[in-house]
Scaffold this active site. Structure first.
Site, PDB file in Angstrom:
ATOM      1  N   ASP A  20       0.867  -1.164   0.000  1.00  0.00           N
ATOM      2  CA  ASP A  20       0.000   0.000   0.000  1.00  0.00           C
ATOM      3  C   ASP A  20       0.918   1.233   0.000  1.00  0.00           C
ATOM      4  OD1 ASP A  20      -2.372   1.627   0.480  1.00  0.00           O
ATOM      5  OD2 ASP A  20      -1.640   1.810   2.534  1.00  0.00           O
ATOM      6  N   ASP A  22      -0.291   5.066   0.960  1.00  0.00           N
ATOM      7  CA  ASP A  22      -0.604   6.122   1.926  1.00  0.00           C
ATOM      8  C   ASP A  22      -0.483   5.630   3.358  1.00  0.00           C
ATOM      9  OD1 ASP A  22      -1.364   8.454   0.281  1.00  0.00           O
ATOM     10  OD2 ASP A  22      -2.859   7.075  -0.516  1.00  0.00           O
TER      11      ASP A  22
END
Length: 233
Positions: A20, A22
């Protein structure tokens, strides 16, 4: 850790890693919080961690609707997103890498371990956030974004991780993929995809929301690749 109390953790060896972005690779979740807090305060509302947790990992417009409903804001989800985006446009280019990230990704790249990014961010948002880190993101085999046409549903649905796995050459089986996430929605998406998932949650996140992860770490600096059959540092 997902193992029961008193028993040693049991992890399966993997060949491919998916990250991922963020709050995991980039310190952008803090910037999202600043923007949403400012906009919500205009309407006398408080953007709490409980509300933020509901929206973490979702696509932008979906997240805006979750926040709008949770706080009963007197604007549409489109208006909320637009106001926050104005602020984020100024904040995102300042995003820094999270601790331990640069060391791990360069280590994996040096050892030719296939790595990719699966982020709910749109292309425009991704480009802003990675302004200072373009060389770093070139180390990844590929990057799947939230507005990719093949990603039909956002996290917590598994689409983005399954699409990401298929784009490796050759594509691995889901159980050979290890996902790194910071958000409960992302963890659920990875598990539903049939993948192991390491969660590195924000310290403000309710500990109950990290229980489903294969392994929970405080920082990327704590990751030991050899636990998953990968080359050690």
């Amino acid at each position: 850790m997902a193992s029961s109390p008193g028993s040693p953790p049991s992890f399966q060896a993997v060949t491919h890693l998916v990250f991922d972005m963020d709050g995991l690779l980039l310190d952008t979740e803090r910037l999202y919080t600043i923007a949403y807090q400012e906009v919500c305060q205009r309407f006398g509302k408080t953007y709490t961690w409980d509300v933020k947790t509901l929206a973490m990992g979702t696509k932008a417009l979906e997240g805006a609707e979750i926040i709008r409903e949770a706080l009963d804001l007197p604007i549409t989800k489109e208006e909320l997103l637009r106001e926050c985006t104005i602020l984020q446009d100024k904040l995102f280019p300042t995003a820094a890498l999270m601790p331990g990230v640069d060391r791990l990704i360069r280590h994996l790249h040096r050892h030719q371990v296939p790595i990719a990014v699966a982020t709910s961010s749109s292309r425009a948002s991704f480009d802003m956030k990675t302004t200072r880190h373009q060389d770093f993101f070139r180390l990844f085999h590929h990057i799947v974004l939230g507005d990719d046409p093949e990603v039909k549903a956002g996290k917590p649905q598994p689409d983005i991780f399954l699409v990401c796995a298929r784009r490796f050459h050759p594509p691995p089986r889901p159980e050979k993929c290890l996902v790194f996430e910071d958000a409960p929605n992302g963890v659920q998406a990875a598990l539903t995809a049939g993948m192991q998932v390491i969660m590195i949650p924000d310290e403000n996140l309710d500990k109950e929301l990290s229980k489903g992860a294969t392994l929970v770490l405080q920082s990327m600096e704590d990751f030991k690749p050899e636990l998953f059959g990968l080359p050690p540092f």
